[in-house]
Structures are given as structure tokens and as C-alpha cells.
Design an enzyme around this catalytic site. Structure first.
Site, mmCIF file in Angstrom:
data_model
loop_
_atom_site.group_PDB
_atom_site.id
_atom_site.type_symbol
_atom_site.label_atom_id
_atom_site.label_comp_id
_atom_site.label_asym_id
_atom_site.label_seq_id
_atom_site.Cartn_x
_atom_site.Cartn_y
_atom_site.Cartn_z
ATOM 1 N N ARG A 1 34.228 37.309 42.055
ATOM 2 C CA ARG A 1 34.775 37.624 43.198
ATOM 3 C C ARG A 1 34.159 37.116 44.660
ATOM 4 O O ARG A 1 33.002 37.088 44.489
ATOM 5 C CB ARG A 1 34.786 39.067 43.253
ATOM 6 C CG ARG A 1 35.483 39.811 44.177
ATOM 7 C CD ARG A 1 37.001 39.840 43.919
ATOM 8 N NE ARG A 1 37.623 40.860 44.519
ATOM 9 C CZ ARG A 1 38.791 40.749 44.964
ATOM 10 N NH1 ARG A 1 39.622 39.843 44.420
ATOM 11 N NH2 ARG A 1 39.722 41.727 45.415
ATOM 12 N N THR B 1 48.436 35.537 42.715
ATOM 13 C CA THR B 1 47.333 35.559 41.813
ATOM 14 C C THR B 1 47.803 34.859 40.692
ATOM 15 O O THR B 1 48.776 34.654 40.573
ATOM 16 C CB THR B 1 46.725 37.181 41.701
ATOM 17 O OG1 THR B 1 46.362 37.547 42.782
ATOM 18 C CG2 THR B 1 45.831 36.974 40.569
ATOM 19 N N SER C 1 39.113 44.881 43.635
ATOM 20 C CA SER C 1 40.277 44.251 43.027
ATOM 21 C C SER C 1 40.965 45.221 42.188
ATOM 22 O O SER C 1 40.441 46.212 41.638
ATOM 23 C CB SER C 1 39.530 42.928 42.464
ATOM 24 O OG SER C 1 40.710 42.476 41.713
ATOM 25 N N GLU D 1 41.016 37.249 50.957
ATOM 26 C CA GLU D 1 40.453 38.362 50.052
ATOM 27 C C GLU D 1 40.011 39.461 50.952
ATOM 28 O O GLU D 1 39.669 40.487 50.515
ATOM 29 C CB GLU D 1 39.430 37.939 49.058
ATOM 30 C CG GLU D 1 39.649 38.326 47.798
ATOM 31 C CD GLU D 1 41.071 37.908 47.051
ATOM 32 O OE1 GLU D 1 41.606 38.638 46.737
ATOM 33 O OE2 GLU D 1 40.925 36.672 46.802
ATOM 34 N N GLY E 1 49.862 40.019 40.544
ATOM 35 C CA GLY E 1 50.636 41.460 40.908
ATOM 36 C C GLY E 1 50.217 42.326 42.044
ATOM 37 O O GLY E 1 50.491 43.531 41.988
HETATM 38 O O1 DON Z 1 42.172 41.219 43.817
HETATM 39 C C1 DON Z 1 42.984 41.912 43.855
HETATM 40 O O2 DON Z 1 43.630 43.065 43.324
HETATM 41 C C2 DON Z 1 44.246 41.267 44.746
HETATM 42 N N1 DON Z 1 43.612 40.256 45.490
HETATM 43 C C3 DON Z 1 45.287 40.452 43.930
HETATM 44 C C4 DON Z 1 46.227 39.738 44.589
HETATM 45 C C5 DON Z 1 47.496 39.266 43.836
HETATM 46 O O3 DON Z 1 47.476 39.724 42.616
HETATM 47 C C6 DON Z 1 48.461 38.854 44.542
HETATM 48 N N2 DON Z 1 49.635 39.027 43.525
HETATM 49 N N3 DON Z 1 50.649 39.114 43.477
#
Ligand code: DON
Length: 575
Positions: free
Chosen positions: A110, A385, A456, A424, A477
């Protein structure tokens, strides 16, 4: 016996033997047939990812004798070229694996807050969060973890030379590839932001619209990948690539320094494990909330006859939503980077705690989200993602979810290096109780601190049945990742779906706050929608939920890939 008769006799004997053998071999196939609605089926290996070219790269590595970890590294780098909306060098992710001998593990790569990050860095003078600062431009990026992650996998689990894993991606970047319709649409959708947050023109920026079939070449990216191929981790975190990142940061007022890059390390962590009706669930621990939340949901659901209620019936959806309210309230309060915050991990996944917490669920009436508080534990206080799943011929299994966060992350491309940087930092809680882009709230546990990793929802997960590999599951998602993984596992275990059917099945999502139930188009019958409204739920339509890439071990030992080609370009290939 003359020679003609001898030949006839041998031929007859041979065909009898062949037919006896083939009857023995065919016996199990007669006992169990591959269902007509199965997805891609393979006998030895399977790769399921968001892009056909990346899947193809992974499949070739497997066929060449590479293991699932080799294929994962190659797929990751290929996605960074052909799927730059989420595939990345400038982001981060999580790996959950299970080796053929049963060994399990997880890797946290991460992103990390730069040393110069500060708790209130996204608040204006009035103390209010400014969404643009954490979502766009140079200040939105955490220190990237992806290359360190790939190197950690390569060192511990890989079997082929690094060159063989990077070269397919370098070739794609150098020789170019054709855009899919979805990719062309994505590029067209972000031209304004690309222009606003970048210093100069780069190849995704252009006057006329991108179209399907347009050829894209990434020569800068090819050079960056070649530096990683030749030098490993220092090929990205030091030398020319590091210089280009730092130069980009300086030009745009970002925080990442040479020291931040050099100090970044991927961390091996103990996976989170639990059970659902005798199946062992192996998932990602913090700094992802995914594993904890998934186990809480599964443990909560286990006590109910969900298969009798029926898939996406009002009763089933009501139960899911009520479980999810409680689980996401715990997520907001207790989950963060364990290296900085004391997460009460054991208690959160303790079955007595979960049952106690779920005891207030009524099967006929909705609970209001404002009446739900986090549980009392003894201590304290779209699809940007991408996920891919791989199984090799030995039975090694890899689940990786990786991200830049939003589409193309911060929208900032490192000039001269050809890759996007993540945004992020928006996954931290900029201010207690104020939602991030996924509507997720948080507090102290997920406050910004230098060197800390943002919470996350990514949930790469492996399921065992009778001590053997059964499923590899995951999706993008944002906040909906956890609930899509939850539903996909139940689709297989409770509703007897195959992998492709479980992926295709319509999904529903709820997350405590906002107090809403998001319903994918045609997920509910009008009668079930009416029943849910009667119970007090507010239903909000969503065009798509989840974009899963999963693998199921079939009863005959073959593999079924489930790739979400109805919601994206996702493709499974097996052999
Ligand atoms: O780490 C996470 O939970 C988010 N940054 C994930 C972002 C994500 O899944 C975007 N897609 N829809």
C-alpha cells in the site's frame, strides 16, 4: 499369421486397449459435466484480469513453466501499460496467496504518506476539507508501493528471471497496442483534468477524440520498465526514475522526496483467516479493512437460511444491508494502519463479538444508520482499481488487488517516466466524520500521519474447501469491494452458482453511511424492491457494481475463470 492379419490383430488390440483406457478416463466426466453456463475453463492454469492483453501475458508465462507468482508479476506490469486507468507503477496494492502445499501469506504494498504529510494538510483555513487537494494533483499522492511489492513477490516466490517477467510489458509499451472502446472512452473522459494537472502535453492528451483501435505506444514507460528489469527495486526508487518523480513533485508542489522513495518497503503480513460453513476464508489484514469486514459479514450471515430465502430476495438483501451497516460502522472507527494505530483485530473477528453485534437485527424492519454505533470492544476507543486472480498447474493461487485510487489516480503523469501517480491520500480520513470520495468516514484510526498507510477496502481473498483450494476472488469498486466479494462468495457457496454466473449476478451494496441501499440495474424484482421499501430501506439505482476477476476449482479439479466481461474488458484465459 500373415503380416496383414498381424497388422489387423495389433490394430484391434490397440483400439480395444484405447477404448478401455478412454472409458476409465471418461468415467468422472460422465459423473460430473461442466455446466453449460461456465466461464472460461482450463485444466492446468487460469488467469483472469481486467484486460485481454494482460491476461494473455499471464497465460504465456504459465505455459512457459512460470508459476502463479511469476505470472502475477508479468500481469501487473502488463496492466500498467495496457490498463493505465488502474494498472500501475505509481500506486499500490495487496497480494493474498495460497501455495499448492497449503502455505498462505499476504503482502502489503500500500502507498504510504510522505514524511512531510500532516494531519490537517487537506483542511482549509476554516478547518474544512478541500476535496480537490486530496483527489487531484501532486499533493494527492502517497509514496508508490507497487514496484516494491512486485520485487518482494519476485524475491520470495518467483521462479523465472526478472527479465522474462518485465519483457512482455516492455514489448507492449514499445511496439504499441490497440485501444479498446472502454479505454478510449476513459481517455476522452479525463482530457480536461489531464490538461489541468500536468505540466506539458503527453501522449494521452490530444485534440481529437480517442477511438477504439487507435494505437498507443509508451516509449518513456518502456524505459522506466527497462530500468526496473535491469535494477529491481532501485530501478524505480532510486536513480533516474526517482529523479523524475521528485522533479515532478517539485514542479507541482507535491511532497514525495528521494528519502520517501528510498525508505519505502513492502510488508509481509499474516493473512486474516476465518470460516464460513466449514470453508476457510483467507483475506487481507489492515491496512485493508477488506479481510476484517468480509469475515464479519460472513460470520453474521452464517446463522441465517439465506439459500432458502433465494438470491437477491427481499429478505436476503435486507439481511445483507443490516449486516453491512454494522460492519462499516466498525470499519470507520477501529480500522487503520496497525503500525500506527492499535487495531483490536482479534476482537473484531471474534464470533461472540460479531453475534452480539448482529443481535439487534430485525428481520422485518430496517435499523436507521444514525442509531448504529460502532461495537464496544474491550480496548479503547466506479472501477478504478483492478483485481486479478491466477492459479497455476501446481495449484498455487494468487489474488492481487491494485490501484491508483481514482481513474488515472491524481491525473498527474510523471513527465519523462510515462506513468500516473496515485491519489491514495484521499483514503485517509481528512477530518473525522467527513466522507471521502467513496462516502466512507473515519476518525483517529485512519488520520494522516507521516509514514502511515491509508485504510483500504481492497479484499483479495482465497477460499478453501476441505483443506484444498476452492476459489480466488476480488474486484475493484472502492467501498463496494467488500460487499461484492461477500456476495460473490455466497453466490457460489449458498446459491450454487459457477464462477462466471457468480460474477455476472447483479450486486447490491450498503455501507452504514450514507443510509442508502445501492441496487444494480435489474438486481431486484419490483415486488422485492417494494418489500424492501416497506421495511424502510431507501433504494438508489447504480448502473454497475463490481468488476470481478475470479477463479473456481471445479469438482473435477479443472478451473473455471469468472471474468466480468459484461461490465468491462475483463477476460479469463485458461489452458
Ligand atoms: O483502497 C481502496 O479501498 C480504494 N483506494 C480503492 C479504490 C477503488 O476501488 C476505485 N475503484 N472503483
Amino acid at each position: 499369421m500373415d503380416s496383414f492379419r498381424l497388422v489387423c490383430f495389433i490394430t484391434l488390440l490397440g483400439s480395444c486397449l484405447l477404448s478401455a483406457c478412454s472409458q476409465t478416463l471418461e468415467a468422472p466426466a460422465e459423473a460430473w459435466q461442466i455446466p453449460a453456463d461456465a466461464g472460461e475453463v482450463g485444466e492446468q492454469g487460469m488467469v483472469s484480469s481486467a484486460h485481454p492483453l494482460a491476461t494473455q501475458v499471464g497465460l504465456e508465462v504459465l505455459k512457459r513453466g512460470g508459476n502463479a507468482f511469476d505470472a502475477a508479476i508479468a500481469v501487473n506490469y502488463a496492466l500498467a501499460v495496457v490498463y493505465p486507468v488502474a494498472g500501475n507503477l505509481g500506486g499500490g496494492g495487496f497480494l493474498v496467496y495460497r501455495k499448492a502445499d497449503g502455505e498462505i501469506g499476504s503482502l502489503d504494498y500500500r502507498e504510504m504518506a510522505p514524511a512531510a504529510a500532516a494531519r490537517d494538510m487537506y483542511l482549509d483555513q476554516a478547518g474544512d476539507p478541500v476535496a480537490e487537494w486530496s483527489r487531484y494533483g501532486h499533493k494527492a499522492s502517497g509514496v508508490p508501493g507497487t514496484v516494491a511489492g512486485m520485487e518482494a513477490i519476485f524475491e520470495r516466490l518467483g521462479s523465472l528471471p526478472r527479465e522474462q517477467l518485465l519483457q512482455p510489458a516492455i514489448d507492449l509499451a514499445e511496439q504499441g497496442f490497440e485501444l479498446t472502446e472502454n479505454e478510449a472512452d476513459r481517455f476522452n473522459g479525463v482530457q480536461k483534468e489531464f490538461r489541468k494537472y500536468n505540466r506539458q502535453d503527453f501522449y494521452y492528451l490530444r485534440g481529437e477524440a480517442w477511438e477504439m483501435g487507435d494505437r498507443v505506444q509508451h516509449l518513456d514507460l518502456a524505459k522506466t520498465l527497462a530500468r526496473i528489469r535491469d535494477n529491481g527495486q532501485p530501478g524505480f526508487y532510486e536513480g533516474e526514475t526517482a529523479d523524475l518523480i521528485v522533479e515532478e513533485m517539485k514542479a507541482g508542489g507535491g511532497l514525495i522526496t528521494h528519502e520517501d522513495l528510498k525508505e519505502y518497503e513492502a510488508k509481509w503480513r499474516e493473512p486474516i483467516t476465518g470460516n464460513y460453513k466449514g470453508h476457510r476464508i483467507i483475506s487481507m489484514p489492515p491496512p485493508s479493512s477488506g479481510g476484517v469486514a468480509l469475515l464479519q459479514l460472513l460470520e453474521g450471515a452464517e446463522a441465517y437460511p439465506v439459500s432458502d430465502w433465494g438470491h437477491n430476495s427481499a429478505q436476503y438483501v435486507h439481511l445483507m444491508v443490516e449486516l453491512e451497516r454494522r460492519v462499516y460502522a466498525d470499519r470507520a472507527t477501529y480500522l487503520g494502519d496497525m503500525d500506527f494505530f492499535e487495531v483490536p483485530l482479534e476482537e473484531l473477528i471474534d464470533s461472540a463479538y460479531i453475534h452480539d453485534r448482529m443481535a439487534s437485527i430485525s428481520l422485518t424492519e430496517k435499523t436507521n444508520s444514525q442509531d448504529i454505533k460502532p461495537g464496544e470492544v474491550d480496548r479503547i476507543e466506479s472501477f478504478e482499481t483492478t483485481h486479478f486472480s491466477i492459479v497455476d498447474k501446481e495449484g498455487n493461487a494468487v489474488a492481487i488487488t491494485t490501484t491508483l485510487n481514482s481513474y488515472f489516480g491524481s491525473k498527474v503523469m510523471v513527465q519523462g517516466a510515462g506513468f500516473f501517480l496515485n491519489n491514495e491520500m484521499d483514503d485517509f480520513s481528512a477530518k473525522p466524520g467527513v466522507p471521502n470520495q467513496f462516502g466512507l468516514v473515519g476518525g483517529e484510526a485512519n488520520a494522516i500521519q507521516p509514514g502511515k498507510r491509508m485504510l483500504s477496502s481492497m479484499t483479495p481473498t482465497i477460499v478453501e474447501k476441505d483443506g484444498e483450494l476452492h476459489m480466488v476472488v476480488g474486484t475493484p469498486g472502492g467501498a463496494t469491494i467488500i460487499t461484492c466479494v461477500f456476495q460473490t462468495i455466497l453466490n457460489v457457496l449458498e446459491f450454487d452458482m459457477g464462477m462466471q454466473a457468480a460474477v455476472d449476478a447483479k450486486k447490491i451494496h450498503s455501507q452504514w453511511l450514507p443510509d442508502q441501499v445501492y441496487v444494480e440495474t435489474r438486481a431486484l424484482t419490483p415486488a422485492d424492491s417494494a418489500s424492501l421499501r416497506q421495511m424502510g430501506h431507501e433504494l438508489t439505482p447504480r448502473s454497475a457494481l463490481g468488476r470481478m476477476d475470479c477463479i473456481l476449482v471445479l469438482p473435477n479439479g479443472w478451473l473455471e475463470g469468472g471474468a466480468d466481461h459484461s461490465r468491462g474488458d475483463n477476460t479469463a484465459m485458461g489452458y
